[in-house]
Enzyme design. Structure first.
Site, mmCIF file in Angstrom:
data_model
loop_
_atom_site.group_PDB
_atom_site.id
_atom_site.type_symbol
_atom_site.label_atom_id
_atom_site.label_comp_id
_atom_site.label_asym_id
_atom_site.label_seq_id
_atom_site.Cartn_x
_atom_site.Cartn_y
_atom_site.Cartn_z
ATOM 1 N N ASP A 13 73.909 -31.697 -6.216
ATOM 2 C CA ASP A 13 72.964 -30.612 -5.946
ATOM 3 C C ASP A 13 73.781 -29.401 -5.512
ATOM 4 O OD1 ASP A 13 70.482 -29.257 -5.333
ATOM 5 O OD2 ASP A 13 70.876 -29.645 -3.225
ATOM 6 N N SER A 14 73.117 -28.260 -5.483
ATOM 7 C CA SER A 14 73.763 -27.048 -4.991
ATOM 8 C C SER A 14 74.117 -27.175 -3.510
ATOM 9 C CB SER A 14 72.807 -25.867 -5.164
ATOM 10 O OG SER A 14 71.591 -26.151 -4.492
ATOM 11 N N TYR A 45 72.036 -22.121 -5.550
ATOM 12 C CA TYR A 45 72.169 -21.840 -6.981
ATOM 13 C C TYR A 45 70.941 -21.049 -7.481
ATOM 14 C CZ TYR A 45 75.971 -25.348 -7.645
ATOM 15 O OH TYR A 45 77.143 -26.061 -7.611
ATOM 16 N N CYS A 76 69.099 -31.111 -8.741
ATOM 17 C CA CYS A 76 68.897 -29.706 -8.378
ATOM 18 C C CYS A 76 68.114 -29.093 -9.527
ATOM 19 C CB CYS A 76 70.256 -29.024 -8.228
ATOM 20 S SG CYS A 76 70.169 -27.240 -8.016
ATOM 21 N N GLU A 155 65.632 -25.310 5.329
ATOM 22 C CA GLU A 155 66.965 -25.471 5.922
ATOM 23 C C GLU A 155 66.955 -25.128 7.414
ATOM 24 O OE1 GLU A 155 70.305 -24.420 3.638
ATOM 25 O OE2 GLU A 155 69.597 -25.814 2.098
ATOM 26 N N CYS A 187 61.507 -28.175 -6.729
ATOM 27 C CA CYS A 187 62.747 -27.830 -6.012
ATOM 28 C C CYS A 187 63.037 -28.987 -5.074
ATOM 29 C CB CYS A 187 62.559 -26.536 -5.222
ATOM 30 S SG CYS A 187 63.944 -26.157 -4.132
ATOM 31 N N HIS A 189 64.061 -29.126 -2.200
ATOM 32 C CA HIS A 189 63.702 -28.950 -0.796
ATOM 33 C C HIS A 189 62.214 -29.204 -0.529
ATOM 34 C CE1 HIS A 189 67.616 -27.131 -0.688
ATOM 35 N NE2 HIS A 189 67.492 -26.758 0.572
HETATM 36 N N1 DGL Z 1 68.546 -27.439 -4.893
HETATM 37 C C1 DGL Z 1 67.961 -26.211 -5.385
HETATM 38 C C2 DGL Z 1 66.872 -26.518 -6.388
HETATM 39 O O1 DGL Z 1 66.344 -27.612 -6.448
HETATM 40 C C3 DGL Z 1 67.403 -25.382 -4.262
HETATM 41 C C4 DGL Z 1 68.458 -24.681 -3.492
HETATM 42 C C5 DGL Z 1 69.195 -23.659 -4.330
HETATM 43 O O2 DGL Z 1 68.617 -22.621 -4.673
HETATM 44 O O3 DGL Z 1 70.328 -23.917 -4.643
HETATM 45 O O4 DGL Z 1 66.528 -25.662 -7.164
#
Ligand code: DGL
Length: 276
Positions: A13-14, A45, A76, A155, A187, A189
């Site tokens: 993941d990012s 990302y 991600c 976060e 997403c 999160h």
């Molecule tokens: N993990 C990213 C996503 O699922 C969210 C955080 C980011 O923008 O990197 O898109």
């Protein structure tokens, strides 16, 4: 029934959001060896250009392969929506990602064929859901909403705050106004905001959790290839017989003061982070 040694799953993941996917994978396959990479030094990302996301995603995949990953999970949405094709092209191992299983589930549960997508700007601008959903349901209407404030709120741990509830409500309004009956939490999160999202979406909207759907898809694949491990590590036998069973390595590209705390929150337990 497991007939071969359990496959080591590489998940990236990012940052730490992909841990929501790891959590579901470990819930469904407790003894499955996993290696995780979170690109915390370069996160997020979701605000970056497709070219940069693709370049980072290729590097993340290579890192996991170097650590022994035998299958890759792009955990991600921003990377999955822009970089899946390049990863499949460059690397010859099975690649899973968070978008396709969510699309399949959304199409399965919608009744009025109006599907809402929440995601980062990168995910929404990629139009991946607008392309993939009609492949399975040509007369579906897809309505997407970028929700850039939600990642920082998660976060920060603002999971139950009034402000978070207000922002979720605001983001969902255009989707509700257009009568979606299904909502993809697109997403990594967002599963942490599941309760708020469900409450604000209301009873008439079915939510799809991509982290869970992806874990299910991975388990199905590994079971079919005899390389799943659904036992708990303690029940697997001697370490010599199953040297990889239960392996859990969590690499990140940067450890800031708050990183460990956030990672533990995502996993719902303490994990040890190692700087890659
Ligand atoms: N993990 C990213 C996503 O699922 C969210 C955080 C980011 O923008 O990197 O898109």
């Amino acid at each position: 029934m497991q007939t071969h040694s359990p496959a080591t799953i590489g998940i990236f993941d990012s940052g730490i959001g992909g841990l929501t996917v790891v959590r579901e994978i470990k819930r469904l396959m407790p003894g499955q060896p996993i290696v995780y990479f979170g690109d915390t030094a370069r996160t997020p990302y979701g605000t970056k250009s497709p070219d940069i996301i693709r370049r980072y995603a290729v590097q993340d995949t290579q890192f996991l392969i170097d650590q022994g990953a035998e299958i890759i999970v792009i955990a991600c949405h921003s990377a999955a929506s822009t970089a899946t094709a390049v990863i499949e092209e460059r690397f010859s191992l099975p690649v899973f990602e968070v978008v396709s299983p969510s699309v399949m589930q959304a199409v399965k549960v919608t009744r009025n064929k109006r599907i809402g997508i929440m995601g980062t700007r990168a995910t929404v601008e990629s139009r991946v859901y607008d392309c993939k959903i009609p492949e399975l349901m040509p007369d579906a209407t897809v309505i997407s909403q970028a929700c850039p404030l939600l990642v920082p709120l998660v976060e920060e741990g603002w999971l139950k705050r009034r402000e978070t509830r207000m922002i979720v409500k605001k983001y969902l309004k255009p989707l509700k106004d257009r009568q979606v009956d299904t909502l993809v939490m697109g997403c990594t999160h967002y599963p942490l905001l599941k309760e708020i999202i469900k409450a604000k979406a209301g009873k008439r909207i079915t939510t799809v959790d991509p982290s869970y759907e992806t874990a299910l898809a991975v388990r199905q694949f590994l079971e079919e290839s005899g390389r799943a491990c659904t036992d708990s590590p303690a029940d697997i036998g001697s370490p010599a017989e199953n040297f990889q069973a239960g392996r859990e390595d969590y690499f990140v590209s940067d450890i800031a003061p708050a990183t460990a705390e956030i990672a533990n929150r995502f996993m719902g337990r303490r994990i040890k982070l190692v700087k890659a």
